[in-house]
Design an enzyme around this catalytic site. Structure first.
Site, mmCIF file in Angstrom:
data_model
loop_
_atom_site.group_PDB
_atom_site.id
_atom_site.type_symbol
_atom_site.label_atom_id
_atom_site.label_comp_id
_atom_site.label_asym_id
_atom_site.label_seq_id
_atom_site.Cartn_x
_atom_site.Cartn_y
_atom_site.Cartn_z
ATOM 1 C CD GLU A 189 0.164 -1.580 2.769
ATOM 2 O OE1 GLU A 189 0.483 -1.889 2.011
ATOM 3 O OE2 GLU A 189 -0.346 -1.221 3.979
ATOM 4 C CB SER B 218 8.201 -8.205 7.616
ATOM 5 O OG SER B 218 7.748 -7.845 8.039
ATOM 6 C CB CYS C 262 15.672 -8.801 0.202
ATOM 7 S SG CYS C 262 15.767 -9.446 -1.148
ATOM 8 C CD GLU D 296 15.291 -7.407 7.410
ATOM 9 O OE1 GLU D 296 13.981 -7.738 7.676
ATOM 10 O OE2 GLU D 296 15.256 -7.827 5.636
HETATM 11 P P1 NAD Z 1 5.715 -6.091 4.995
HETATM 12 O O1 NAD Z 1 5.879 -7.690 5.610
HETATM 13 O O2 NAD Z 1 5.476 -5.398 5.998
HETATM 14 O O3 NAD Z 1 4.742 -5.817 4.333
HETATM 15 C C1 NAD Z 1 4.701 -7.188 2.869
HETATM 16 C C2 NAD Z 1 3.452 -7.420 2.420
HETATM 17 O O4 NAD Z 1 2.225 -7.854 3.957
HETATM 18 C C3 NAD Z 1 2.344 -5.878 2.237
HETATM 19 O O5 NAD Z 1 1.228 -5.969 1.343
HETATM 20 C C4 NAD Z 1 2.295 -4.911 3.360
HETATM 21 O O6 NAD Z 1 0.610 -4.724 2.639
HETATM 22 C C5 NAD Z 1 1.061 -7.111 4.092
HETATM 23 N N1 NAD Z 1 1.173 -6.556 5.993
HETATM 24 C C6 NAD Z 1 2.037 -5.857 5.931
HETATM 25 N N2 NAD Z 1 1.570 -6.387 7.404
HETATM 26 C C7 NAD Z 1 0.415 -7.381 7.333
HETATM 27 C C8 NAD Z 1 0.157 -8.356 8.584
HETATM 28 N N3 NAD Z 1 -0.012 -8.045 9.869
HETATM 29 N N4 NAD Z 1 -0.662 -8.975 8.410
HETATM 30 C C9 NAD Z 1 -1.067 -9.452 6.697
HETATM 31 N N5 NAD Z 1 -0.176 -8.597 5.510
HETATM 32 C C10 NAD Z 1 0.136 -7.614 6.319
HETATM 33 O O7 NAD Z 1 7.389 -5.947 4.393
HETATM 34 P P2 NAD Z 1 7.580 -4.787 3.511
HETATM 35 O O8 NAD Z 1 8.335 -3.376 4.524
HETATM 36 O O9 NAD Z 1 6.787 -3.790 2.873
HETATM 37 O O10 NAD Z 1 9.192 -4.923 2.854
HETATM 38 C C11 NAD Z 1 9.771 -4.694 3.732
HETATM 39 C C12 NAD Z 1 10.490 -6.423 3.916
HETATM 40 O O11 NAD Z 1 10.069 -7.627 2.968
HETATM 41 C C13 NAD Z 1 11.911 -6.776 4.413
HETATM 42 O O12 NAD Z 1 11.645 -7.795 6.288
HETATM 43 C C14 NAD Z 1 12.171 -6.920 3.234
HETATM 44 O O13 NAD Z 1 13.795 -8.131 3.688
HETATM 45 C C15 NAD Z 1 11.568 -8.416 2.809
HETATM 46 N N6 NAD Z 1 11.765 -8.519 1.882
HETATM 47 C C16 NAD Z 1 12.324 -10.224 1.555
HETATM 48 C C17 NAD Z 1 12.478 -10.365 0.625
HETATM 49 C C18 NAD Z 1 13.053 -11.785 0.346
HETATM 50 O O14 NAD Z 1 12.554 -12.047 -1.204
HETATM 51 N N7 NAD Z 1 13.551 -13.046 0.942
HETATM 52 C C19 NAD Z 1 12.137 -9.044 -0.900
HETATM 53 C C20 NAD Z 1 11.961 -8.082 -0.948
HETATM 54 C C21 NAD Z 1 11.858 -7.330 0.434
#
Ligand code: NAD
Length: 504
Positions: A177, A227, A282, A387
Site C-alpha cells: 500500500e 518481513s 532484502c 533487520e
Molecule cells: P511487510 O511484511 O510489512 O509487508 C509485506 C506485505 O504484507 C505488504 O503487502 C503488506 O501490506 C502486507 N502486510 C503487512 N503487515 C501485515 C499483517 N500484519 N498482516 C497481513 N499482511 C500484512 O514488508 P515491507 O515492509 O513491505 O517490506 C520489507 C520487508 O520485506 C523486509 O523485511 C525485507 O527483507 C523483505 N523482503 C524480502 C525479500 C526476499 O526475497 N526474501 C524481498 C524483498 C523484501
C-alpha cells in the site's frame, strides 16, 4: 490526483466498496502524492471471482497463445520502462536508475516464462510393463494470490505473476500500500498485450485484504514476500486454510572480507551493496565481517566511500541514494544507530540528519538519512540482531574464516551472503559450509538469474518453496501421471488379476 488509486478487477479499474483510503507519500518530499483505496473483503471476493471465471478458459488456452501474450507483455514492459521507473522512484524514493534496474531484472522473469513450451514439457516412459506406457505432465492450480513488499514494487510481483500466468493460472496481486501505482500500470500493460480480462487482477489494501485472500475458499495458492513475522503469519494462516504457500521473509546479509582480498574492490562493492536503495533491499549487505588483518584497512576505505555517497531525491541527476520509505522508518534507523553507540559500537560515519534540503529545498521534509558505518559491532548488539532495512553497515571483526562461517550460521536469517577473496579454496569451503540460500563470490548482491530460483534459508524463507526459475514452475503447477494400455483383441491381452500389479 483527484481520486484514489483504484483496484484492477476483470480488466478495468474499479473504486472498491470500503470507502477506506490511505495516503501514498513521496518519501523525498514527505508530501502526499495520491491516496490508495483499501479493499474490503467484498472487493477481494470480486477479484477472486473474476480470476476464477477467467481460469476456465485461460487454463485451456494453448501454450502458443500464452507465449504470444507474454512476448507482447515483455515488449510493453520494455517500452514503458521509463514511465514505470519514475513512478517507482516517486513512491519508493530509490533513484530512477535503480528503479530501471529492478524492471530489467523483473522482465527477465517474463523472458524465462516466454519459454513455457520448454519448461512445461512432461516426461514419457515407453513400455514400463508389456504394452503399458507412462507419461507425466503438470497442470495449473487455479486462482493464485501474490502479496508483495514495498521495496521492489515491480520486480517482486514479476517474480510471481508471469510464471503463474504462463503455467495457466489466474492471479490476484495485493501490492504494498506504500507504492501501489506501478501495479495498475502493469495490469494495463497485460491488457494491451492481449491477456484476457480477469487473468491478472490487483486489489490494493492492508491486513484486511490480505486476510480475505488467505482464507478465501477459491484461492489455491499464496506467494508472499515481506518481513519474517508477516511471512510466518501468512504461511500459517494460508496453510491452515488448505493452500499451497511460498513465503519469503527478511534478511541480514553478511559480506566476509578475507585478508587476501583486494580491499578497494571489496569496499567499493560492499558500499554499493549496503547503501544502494538506502539499504532497503532484502539482499542489501548489512554486516561486513572483517577477517584477521583486513579490518583496519577495510574500515578506513569503507568510511571514505560512505562519506562520498551522494544523497538526494531519486529523480535528481547524480543521486546515488534516496530517502527511506517513511518518517517512521527514518526514526527507527536513526534510533538503531544511537542504540548501537550506547551498546559499545563505534559510529565511524554518522549519516543521520543529512541536509538534503539545502540543495533541494522541496526535500526539506523528506525521509532522508545518510550512510552510517558502525565498527566493533558484536553478535549481541541490537544493530547486529535486528533487520534495520536502512543505510547502516555494521562491521564485525573476527580472526578466521571458520569464525566468520560460524557467525553467519548462527544468525537466524539466511538470505544472501558474499565472500571477498583471491582464494578459490576458501571460496569453495565457504559456499559448501555456509547456511545461506544465495551466495556471491566477489559479488556483493548475488541475485540469481530468472532461470535459477530465488530464495533464502532459515527465517528468510518460511515453508519450502523459493520463487521463479524451476521452483516457480513447480510451485504453480501440480503433477499428473498417466499409465496407459491399448489392448488389442487379437493379441490376447493379459487377464486382470487380483494381486497388486507389478511390471513384468
Ligand atoms: P511487510 O511484511 O510489512 O509487508 C509485506 C506485505 O504484507 C505488504 O503487502 C503488506 O501490506 C502486507 N502486510 C503487512 N503487515 C501485515 C499483517 N500484519 N498482516 C497481513 N499482511 C500484512 O514488508 P515491507 O515492509 O513491505 O517490506 C520489507 C520487508 O520485506 C523486509 O523485511 C525485507 O527483507 C523483505 N523482503 C524480502 C525479500 C526476499 O526475497 N526474501 C524481498 C524483498 C523484501
Amino acid at each position: 490526483m483527484n481520486h484514489p488509486i483504484e483496484h484492477w478487477i476483470n480488466g478495468r479499474a474499479v473504486p472498491g466498496t470500503s470507502g477506506r483510503t490511505l495516503p501514498v507519500l513521496n518519501p523525498a518530499t514527505g508530501r502526499e502524492r495520491a491516496r490508495v483505496a483499501l479493499a474490503a473483503p467484498a472487493d477481494v471476493d470480486a477479484a477472486v471471482a473474476a480470476a476464477a471465471a477467467a481460469f476456465e478458459s485461460w487454463s485451456e488456452s494453448s501454450l502458443a497463445r500464452r507465449a504470444q501474450v507474454l512476448f507482447a507483455f515483455r515488449e510493453l514492459l520494455a517500452r514503458h520502462e521509463e514511465e514505470l521507473a519514475r513512478i517507482i522512484s516517486a513512491e519508493h524514493g530509490k533513484t530512477v536508475a535503480d528503479a530501471r534496474g529492478e524492471i530489467v531484472r523483473g522482465r527477465e522473469v517474463v523472458e524465462f516464462a516466454c519459454g513455457l513450451g520448454d519448461v512445461l514439457r512432461g516426461g514419457f516412459s515407453d513400455q514400463v510393463s508389456r504394452g503399458v506406457d507412462v507419461h507425466g505432465f503438470r497442470q495449473p492450480l487455479g486462482v493464485v494470490a501474490g502479496i508483495t513488499p514495498f521495496n521492489f514494487p515491480v520486480m517482486v510481483p514479476l517474480w510471481m505473476h508471469p510464471i503463474a500466468i504462463a503455467t495457466g493460472n489466474t492471479f490476484v496481486l495485493k501490492p504494498s500500500e506504500r507504492d501501489p501505482s506501478a501495479a495498475n500500470v502493469v495490469a494495463d500493460l497485460y491488457r494491451q498485450a492481449g491477456l484476457p480480462d480477469g487473468v491478472f487482477n490487483v486489489v490494493h489494501g492492508d491486513k484486511e485484504a490480505v486476510d480475505a485472500l488467505l482464507t478465501h475458499d477459491d484461492v489455491a495458492a499464496v506467494s508472499f514476500v515481506g518481513s519474517t513475522p508477516v511471512a510466518e503469519y501468512v504461511h500459517a494462516t494460508a496453510v491452515a486454510h488448505g493452500k499451497r504457500v511460498q513465503a519469503l521473509g527478511g534478511a541480514k546479509n553478511h559480506a566476509v572480507v578475507l585478508p587476501d582480498a583486494d580491499l578497494e574492490f571489496a569496499a567499493d562493492h560492499i558500499t554499493a551493496g549496503a547503501y544502494g536503495s538506502a539499504g532497503e533491499r532484502c539482499m542489501a549487505v548489512s554486516v561486513a565481517v572483517a577477517v584477521g588483518g583486513s579490518a583496519g584497512g577495510l574500515v578506513e576505505v569503507l568510511a571514505r566511500k560512505a562519506r562520498e555517497v551522494k544523497v538526494g531525491p531519486g529523480d535528481a541527476p547524480g543521486t546515488e541514494m534516496g530517502p527511506l520509505i517513511t518518517h517512521a522508518a527514518r526514526q527507527r534507523v536513526e534510533g538503531a544507530v544511537a542504540t548501537a553507540a550506547a551498546q559499545g559500537a563505534t559510529v565511524v560515519v554518522d549519516g543521520r540528519g543529512p541536509k538534503v534540503g539545502d540543495a533541494h529545498p522541496e526535500c526539506a521534509d523528506g525521509f532522508f538519512t545518510g550512510p552510517c558505518l558502525l565498527d566493533h559491532v558484536t553478535a549481541e548488539m541490537d544493530a547486529y540482531k535486528d533487520e534495520l532495512f536502512g543505510p547502516v553497515l555494521a562491521v564485525v571483526r573476527v580472526d578466521t574464516l571458520d569464525e566468520a562461517i560460524a557467525l553467519i550460521n548462527a544468525n537466524p536469517y539466511g538470505n544472501g551472503t558474499a565472500l571477498f577473496t583471491d582464494s578459490g579454496a576458501a571460496a569453495r569451503e565457504f559456499q559448501r559450509r555456509v547456511h545461506v540460500g544465495m551466495i556471491g563470490v566477489n559479488v556483493p548482491v548475488p541475485v540469481p538469474m530468472s532461470y535459477y530460483s530465488f530464495g533464502g534459508w532459515k527465517d528468510s524463507l518460511i515453508g519450502d518453496s523459493p520463487v521463479h526459475g524451476p521452483e516457480g514452475i513447480r510451485f504453480y503447477t501440480r503433477p499428473k501421471v498417466v499409465t496407459t494400455r491399448w489392448p488389442r483383441r487379437a493379441a490376447a491381452p493379459a487377464a486382470a488379476g487380483f494381486t497388486f500389479p507389478t511390471s513384468h
